[in-house]
Design a protein around this motif. Structure first.
Motif, short mmCIF file in Angstrom:
data_model
loop_
_atom_site.label_atom_id
_atom_site.label_comp_id
_atom_site.label_asym_id
_atom_site.label_seq_id
_atom_site.Cartn_x
_atom_site.Cartn_y
_atom_site.Cartn_z
N ILE A 49 0.84 -1.20 0.00
CA ILE A 49 0.00 0.00 0.00
C ILE A 49 0.87 1.24 0.00
N GLY A 50 0.72 2.06 -1.03
CA GLY A 50 1.40 3.35 -1.07
C GLY A 50 0.61 4.39 -0.31
N PHE A 51 1.30 5.23 0.47
CA PHE A 51 0.62 6.28 1.24
C PHE A 51 1.56 7.47 1.38
N VAL A 52 0.98 8.61 1.71
CA VAL A 52 1.78 9.82 1.94
C VAL A 52 2.03 9.91 3.45
N PRO A 53 3.30 9.95 3.90
CA PRO A 53 3.60 9.92 5.33
C PRO A 53 3.35 11.26 6.01
N GLU A 54 2.07 11.64 6.03
CA GLU A 54 1.65 12.88 6.68
C GLU A 54 0.57 12.53 7.71
N HIS A 55 0.04 13.55 8.37
CA HIS A 55 -0.95 13.36 9.43
C HIS A 55 -2.16 12.54 8.98
N PHE A 56 -2.53 12.66 7.70
CA PHE A 56 -3.68 11.91 7.19
C PHE A 56 -3.47 10.39 7.23
N SER A 57 -2.24 9.96 7.36
CA SER A 57 -1.96 8.51 7.36
C SER A 57 -2.22 7.86 8.72
N THR A 58 -2.60 8.64 9.74
CA THR A 58 -2.74 8.09 11.10
C THR A 58 -3.73 6.92 11.19
N PRO A 59 -4.96 6.99 10.60
CA PRO A 59 -5.86 5.84 10.69
C PRO A 59 -5.29 4.58 10.03
N LEU A 60 -4.50 4.75 8.98
CA LEU A 60 -3.85 3.60 8.34
C LEU A 60 -2.85 2.96 9.32
N TYR A 61 -2.10 3.79 10.00
CA TYR A 61 -1.17 3.30 11.03
C TYR A 61 -1.93 2.55 12.13
N PHE A 62 -3.05 3.12 12.57
CA PHE A 62 -3.86 2.45 13.61
C PHE A 62 -4.43 1.13 13.11
N ALA A 63 -4.83 1.08 11.83
CA ALA A 63 -5.38 -0.17 11.26
C ALA A 63 -4.35 -1.29 11.36
#
Length: 306
Positions: free
Chosen positions: A10-24
């Protein structure tokens, strides 16, 4: 091991918006390889087409422009399968700290705009800004140059050394550099659409039978988002210690963002509206590239009007 039992990349941008992905991944057992793309969605488009990633979470306008352009290769390489963030994105418009000649947004017409990549949100929004400002003339560019600079650090450097005159990047990601005096804010522009979408490689999307790993991703992301909504202190701690934000900015951002309650599926009207504005802005041409209906994956909760 069959390919379908490998973890999704999964490609993602390592910014604040990625927090729920980190929690998942941290709390709900999402088995996936998370691959950061600090240079943004334009880079992810290249990566998904070349088979380096299976899924991308990025900006609506970049995904739509990537599929809507007439030179999109083959079948476009991906389809929009889910919704990640419902709220619009606030793009801050920035210039160098010592550029007194740049006084306002109106002074940017015909200047050099810094962008991360061709086809990125930072380029697409340049045309949306030009449309809003009335700078569009058929057959002419509203800017003297699009300076490709790959990432946020290079963009900040370029507006200070004169390589570019201005650039646009997300407000809270830019703010700490206003606070430090490295760059100066000229204005802002909001996307006229919900800001983040999820795409999947067409290799994962045989007709009516999408890859089961995608369904697991949606389930775990929904859980990550639900957890995020009720654990703001944990989110702020992660954003302010692992990412490039102050605690105060993280808390302020939380007041402005709404993630999708159900990530699977996309409302066709959102894509139609985005395509319509991108055509008006000269990013896409009428009758060329994929049409909005074809940008969505069938059988994955895509909401088509009856």
């Amino acid at each position: 091991m069959t390919e379908s039992s490998q973890p999704l990349r999964i490609g993602f941008v390592p910014e604040h918006f990625s927090t729920p992905l980190y929690f998942a991944q941290k709390h709900f057992g999402l088995t996936a390889t998370l691959i950061p793309f600090p240079s943004g969605t334009g880079h992810m488009i290249t990566a998904i087409r070349s088979g380096e990633i299976d899924v991308g979470i990025g900006l609506t306008e970049a995904w739509v422009a990537g599929l809507g352009k007439e030179d999109a290769p083959g079948d476009g390489g991906y389809r929009i399968v889910g919704t990640y963030v419902e709220t619009p994105l606030c793009w801050a418009i920035s210039t160098g700290a010592k550029r007194p000649e740049i006084t306002s947004v109106s002074s940017l017409k015909g200047s050099k705009i810094g962008i991360s990549r061709i086809g990125s949100g930072s380029q697409v929004m340049g045309f949306v800004l030009a449309d809003q400002q009335g700078w569009l003339t058929p057959g002419e560019s509203p800017y003297s140059d699009f300076v490709v600079l790959q990432n946020f650090a290079n963009l900040r450097k370029a507006v200070n050394d004169g390589t570019a005159d201005f650039f646009m990047w997300e407000h809270f990601t830019s703010k700490r550099y206003y606070d430090s005096g490295e760059i100066r804010r000229v204005g802002e522009i909001y996307t006229p659409w919900s800001s983040w979408k999820i795409v999947a490689s067409t290799a994962l999307l045989p007709e009516q039978n999408p890859d089961k790993r995608l369904l697991d991703l949606f389930k775990k992301l929904d859980e990550g988002i639900h957890y995020f909504a009720s654990h703001h202190d944990e989110a702020v701690k992660y954003i302010s210690t692992e990412l490039d934000y102050s605690e105060a900015d993280a808390r302020e951002w939380l007041k402005t963002v709404q993630f999708a309650i159900k990530t699977e599926g996309v409302d066709l009207k959102v894509i139609q509206s985005c395509v319509s504005i991108l055509r008006k802005a000269g990013v896409l041409a009428e009758g060329k590239g994929l049409q909005p209906e074809s940008m969505l994956a069938k059988g994955l909760g895509a909401q088509f009007p009856q």
